[in-house]
Structures are given as structure tokens and as C-alpha cells.
Design an enzyme around this catalytic site. Structure first.
Site, PDB file in Angstrom:
ATOM      1  N   LYS A 176      -4.255   4.118 -22.857  1.00 55.48           N
ATOM      2  CA  LYS A 176      -3.333   4.381 -21.735  1.00 55.48           C
ATOM      3  C   LYS A 176      -2.084   3.515 -21.862  1.00 55.48           C
ATOM      4  CE  LYS A 176      -6.614   3.242 -18.917  1.00 55.48           C
ATOM      5  NZ  LYS A 176      -7.506   3.001 -17.772  1.00 55.48           N
ATOM      6  N   THR A 210       0.501   2.048  -7.101  1.00 57.92           N
ATOM      7  CA  THR A 210      -0.278   2.613  -8.209  1.00 57.92           C
ATOM      8  C   THR A 210      -1.694   2.048  -8.253  1.00 57.92           C
ATOM      9  OG1 THR A 210       0.614   0.871  -9.613  1.00 57.92           O
ATOM     10  CG2 THR A 210       1.721   3.019  -9.718  1.00 57.92           C
ATOM     11  N   GLY A 212      -5.355   1.953  -8.421  1.00 65.09           N
ATOM     12  CA  GLY A 212      -6.391   2.952  -8.679  1.00 65.09           C
ATOM     13  C   GLY A 212      -6.083   3.968  -9.761  1.00 65.09           C
ATOM     14  N   THR A 213      -4.979   3.795 -10.469  1.00 69.79           N
ATOM     15  CA  THR A 213      -4.612   4.803 -11.487  1.00 69.79           C
ATOM     16  C   THR A 213      -5.704   4.984 -12.551  1.00 69.79           C
ATOM     17  OG1 THR A 213      -3.400   3.057 -12.627  1.00 69.79           O
ATOM     18  CG2 THR A 213      -2.097   4.594 -11.339  1.00 69.79           C
ATOM     19  N   GLY A 214      -6.174   3.849 -13.082  1.00 71.23           N
ATOM     20  CA  GLY A 214      -7.133   3.919 -14.190  1.00 71.23           C
ATOM     21  C   GLY A 214      -8.459   4.538 -13.756  1.00 71.23           C
ATOM     22  N   CYS A 215      -8.951   4.135 -12.584  1.00 71.75           N
ATOM     23  CA  CYS A 215     -10.223   4.680 -12.063  1.00 71.75           C
ATOM     24  C   CYS A 215     -10.089   6.177 -11.838  1.00 71.75           C
ATOM     25  CB  CYS A 215     -10.591   4.007 -10.741  1.00 71.75           C
ATOM     26  SG  CYS A 215     -10.670   2.216 -10.823  1.00 71.75           S
TER      27      CYS A 215
END
Ligand code: ATP
Ligand code: HMH
Length: 266
Positions: A176, A210, A212-215
Site C-alpha cells: 500500500k 483517514t 481506518g483506511t488499512g482495516c
């Protein structure tokens, strides 16, 4: 009576603020039309300003939740997030080995505020026990650096990072690039299995909310896999979903607000 939707399980930490962790995962799964189930690994007292405290669950509690879900209800895809300690990483890796479902492994290291969500002593277990079980591993650039020692500054660096991550045995690596310094106005990720290489490009939104983007991205991939999509199809759909959620991220509290999991309904 209609049939059950596809079954999707998250194994992750609780975020009391509702933007990341288990809460983000279940909201994402609902938004994408699968039945979300959860194994809580740790409870965090967390808000828009940071993590105030972490309480890890005993390995028996993690195992009992996992077995309760898998032995009766079953799962079509699993997502792992915050695992906190070496003991829980090893426990979850062993549980995944008993389940014949694709696993999306998000090797969560620190929160957006830099609070540790994984002990340094757990890194070796992530490399040796967890990553080999992953259908898709989704590290961000900080996690890549911690796990492989590769520091990424450009797209070529992302390729080297993907090779290094694949060296630990996941079938696919999704690197990412969200943390890559402003990149021509794009948020660029690289998906590869070592044979095919797919670059995922989306507009970069100048939105600080932003959390929580990865989860959200990892859960959306798991939702796609639960629905029977291939890995590239799931990742493409998940990237579109997280991009919309980031564009709609909203202010909450005094710090970094969450992405909007319900953006498609507004
Ligand atoms: N400002 C942005 N605009 C658009 N997309 C973004 C932005 N920031 C991150 N992304 C995308 O969001 C997804 C998640 O990437 P990111 O690197 O933020 O994950 P992460 O650091 O693991 O998230 P978290 O901090 O929640 O753990 C990736 O697809 C990335 O490209
Ligand atoms: C519980 C939890 N999991 C993951 C993240 C990743 O940002 C977070 N902030 N909190």
C-alpha cells in the site's frame, strides 16, 4: 426465507472510536453484502487523538471465539488485523492452518498516531508463521520496512518491497503506497504474486480524516474473496470502495476522523 450471505470473519482488535479495527471490518462487510463475524484479540481505548490503552485477550479466548465461529457457522474468507503479541500471532497462525478459506493478513504495526499495536518481539512470528498462511498480505510502507528492512521511496522501491514480502510465503502481496509522499496526486498500490504485477491507482484525497483506511481495505478484499471473486478482482473492488470511503471521511472528535463506511448509501 432467503439463504445466508457469504460468511466472512475478522480476527482483530477493537477500536472504541469505531473507525478502525473490528468495528471498521464489520461495517465494511455489511456495506459489501457479506455476513461479518469477529474474533477479538485485544481491546483498545482509542479515539480520534490516539490510543489510551490496550488490553490483550488470553490466547484461550481467541481460540475459543475462532472455534465457536468456524466449527458451527463456517467461513468463506478470513481477515486478520491487530494481533498485539507473539503469542497471539502464533495462536492465530495455527488457527488459520486448520481452516480451508482464503486469508487476508493485514500485518498491523502501529496506529495512525504512531501507537504500537504489535510488540516488536512479535515481528519474527509474523514473518515466519503468519505471512506463509496469507492468501494476500497487505502491509503499508512502515510495516514493509519493519518486516523486511526495505525502505520505499518510489514505485521501484514498491517492487523490491513486494519481492521481499513474497519471500515470506504469502500467495499475493499488496504493497500500500498510501504513505508514499504525494505521488502525482495519486494513491498507488502494487499487487503481485511474483508473476503478474498490477498497479492500482486512485485519486489521492487531501483529507486528514483517514482513520481506518488499512482495516477497511483488507476487510473489503476478504469480502470479495468470500463472494467468490479472484484476488485481483477482490483487490480492485476493495480499492474502489476504500477510495470512496476516504473521499467521504469526516471530522470527529479533535483529531483524525474515520473514513465513511456507508459512503455508497449517502
Ligand atoms: N489520502 C488518500 N487518498 C486516497 N487514497 C488513500 C489515501 N491515503 C491512503 N490511501 C489508500 O488507502 C489504502 C490504505 O492504505 P494506507 O497506506 O493508508 O494503509 P494503512 O497505513 O495500513 O492504514 P491504517 O493507518 O488504517 O493502518 C491504500 O489503497 C492507499 O493507497
Ligand atoms: C484496533 C485497531 N486496529 C487497527 C488499527 C490500524 O490503524 C487501529 N488504529 N486500531
Amino acid at each position: 426465507m432467503s439463504g445466508a450471505p457469504p460468511l466472512c470473519l475478522t480476527v482483530a482488535g477493537s477500536d472504541s472510536g469505531g473507525g478502525a479495527g473490528i468495528q471498521a471490518d464489520l461495517k465494511t462487510m455489511l456495506a459489501l453484502g457479506v455476513h461479518g463475524m469477529s474474533v477479538v484479540t485485544a481491546v483498545t481505548a482509542q479515539n480520534s487523538l490516539g490510543v489510551r490503552g490496550v488490553w490483550e485477550l488470553p490466547a484461550e479466548a481467541v481460540t475459543a471465539q475462532y472455534r465457536a465461529v468456524v466449527d458451527d457457522i463456517g467461513v468463506r474468507a478470513v481477515k486478520t488485523g491487530m494481533l498485539s503479541s507473539a503469542v497471539l500471532v502464533e495462536t492465530v497462525a495455527a488457527l488459520l492452518a486448520t481452516t480451508d478459506a482464503p486469508a487476508v493478513v493485514d500485518p498491523v504495526g502501529v496506529s495512525k498516531h504512531g501507537d504500537a499495536l504489535l510488540a516488536a518481539s512479535a515481528l519474527e512470528a509474523v514473518r515466519k508463521e503468519l505471512l506463509p498462511r496469507a492468501t494476500v498480505a497487505t502491509p503499508n510502507l512502515d510495516e514493509v520496512a519493519q518486516l523486511t528492512g526495505v525502505s520505499v521511496h518510489d514505485e521501484d522501491g514498491m517492487r523490491r518491497a513486494a519481492d521481499a514480502v513474497l519471500g515470506y510465503g504469502p500467495q499475493w502481496a499488496l504493497i500500500k503506497g498510501g504513505h508514499l509522499a504525494a505521488h502525482g496526486g495519486e494513491a498507488v498500490d502494487l499487487l503481485t504474486d511474483g508473476t503478474e504485477e498490477r498497479w492500482l491507482r486512485a485519486p489521492r484525497y487531501d483529507n486528514r480524516h483517514t482513520h481506518g483506511t488499512g482495516c477497511t481495505l483488507a476487510s473489503a478484499i476478504a469480502a470479495g474473496l468470500a463472494q467468490g471473486l479472484t484476488v485481483p478482482e477482490s483487490v480492485t473492488a476493495a480499492k474502489e470502495y476504500v477510495t470512496g470511503a476516504i473521499a467521504a471521511g469526516f471530522a470527529l472528535g479533535g483529531g483524525i476522523g474515520p473514513v465513511d463506511h456507508a459512503w455508497r448509501r449517502r
